[in-house]
Write an enzyme that holds these catalytic residues in place. Structure first.
Site, short mmCIF file in Angstrom:
data_model
loop_
_atom_site.label_atom_id
_atom_site.label_comp_id
_atom_site.label_asym_id
_atom_site.label_seq_id
_atom_site.Cartn_x
_atom_site.Cartn_y
_atom_site.Cartn_z
N GLY A 10 0.84 -1.21 0.00
CA GLY A 10 0.00 0.00 0.00
C GLY A 10 0.86 1.25 0.00
O GLY A 10 2.10 1.17 -0.08
N TYR A 145 -14.54 2.20 9.44
CA TYR A 145 -13.08 2.38 9.56
C TYR A 145 -12.73 2.78 11.00
O TYR A 145 -11.88 2.15 11.64
CB TYR A 145 -12.62 3.46 8.59
#
Ligand code: UDP
Length: 315
Positions: A10, A145
């Site tokens: 990422g 999240y």
């Protein structure tokens, strides 16, 4: 040291892997390429101290050999990603964290959780200090999240208290730099892409909401300093230089030399009004503070975007 980085392909993970290999460590990078891409670590692939394995830490984490440090960075992290992948986000924050902690426990490794300023939600304390408990809406769209990361923090502390694992929690504030996906939906890559393409720059609401943005190189340095201590955290890592989104849009437009107009779009649900880290703890404990000027970081990021027109054009 032998270091496992989950989410290593990422944005943050790939910068961490790069620094770690440069510093002489052995790095095992795990990623399911849900939002990360192999291209991010392409430059490391031939290196004998780097290995990339496609793995979904939500299912299981299988690693052979010694492990000294586990950096758990796997998770969708931009609002549009976690809004599109809400269940994956909750699974990696819960089951993924459980598996990564299990690995650290089994090997006697230090464990570092990539937590977030989102644990503070729409904060009622400003700037945010680590002892602030936050103001999060668990049932709003961002809750997937925020609550996954809050659960991850609680689980990390449970492993510390129950199993004596050497754990640490870092709370990461908005970070930017090369290798952000130009279409990941976050403000800085959006603004740069729009400015380069001459498209309208989309500012949410009236643009008075603020963020404090940190160049990735500084962030990686702070995280690795933290990882090499036995500090439990949570510790804020970010750049306290706070700016409104409207000012940021104008600044980026000027740096790009673009004539894009500013276009005001709807503000996302539960979008925090302000965010700024109090980094006293990091300063005093790690002797760390950001050293890259935001403008310099923006210039470097813009340069990277210009070098990747194929990514910028796709939008
Ligand atoms: N934002 C914006 N225009 C965009 C994308 C984001 O004005 O095209 C705003 C967003 O509403 C928020 C801020 O920029 O107020 C930062 O958003 P980002 O997605 O970068 O990260 P967040 O801090 O919300 O996780």
């Amino acid at each position: 040291m032998r270091i496992v980085v989950t989410g290593g392909a990422g944005f943050l993970g790939s910068h961490l892997c790069t620094r770690l290999v440069e510093d002489g460590h052995d790095v095992l990078c795990l990623d399911n390429f849900c939002t990360g891409v192999p291209r991010n670590v392409e430059h490391l692939l031939g290196h004998d101290r780097f290995r990339l394995v496609k793995a979904d830490v939500t299912d299981y984490v299988h690693v052979t050999g010694d492990v000294d440090l586990v950096l758990h960075f796997a998770s969708p992290a931009s609002p549009i990603d976690y809004l599109e992948l809400p269940i994956e986000t909750m699974k990696v924050g819960s089951l993924g964290t459980l598996h990564a902690l299990g690995l650290a426990k089994e090997r006697g490794a230090r464990f570092v959780l990539a937590s977030t300023s989102e644990t503070y939600g729409d904060p009622q304390v400003h700037p945010q200090t680590e002892d602030y408990w936050g103001h999060v809406n668990p049932v709003g769209p961002r809750g997937v999240y925020d609550e996954a990361k809050r659960f991850g923090e609680a689980l990390t502390m449970a492993y510390r208290r129950t199993h004596d694992v050497n754990t640490g929690i870092v709370r990461i504030f908005n970070t930017f730099g090369p290798r952000m996906r130009p279409n990941d939906g976050r403000a800085i890559p959006n603004f740069i892409r729009q400015a380069i393409n001459g498209d309208p720059i989309t500012v949410a609401g009236d643009g008075k909401q603020t963020r404090s943005v940190c160049y990735v190189e500084d962030l990686v340095d702070g995280i690795l300093r933290f990882a090499m201590t036995d500090h439990p955290g949570p510790m804020n890592i970010g750049n306290p230089s706070e700016i409104s989104m409207l000012d940021l849009a104008g600044w980026i437009r000027d740096l790009v030399g673009s004539e894009s107009e500013i276009s005001f779009i709807e503000r996302p649900t539960d979008d925090p009004a302000v965010r700024r880290p109090d980094i006293t703890l990091a300063r005093e404990t790690l002797g760390w503070q950001p050293v890259v000027e935001v403008e310099d970081g923006l210039r470097r990021t813009i340069a990277w975007f210009r070098e990747h027109p194929e990514l910028v054009r796709v939008g």
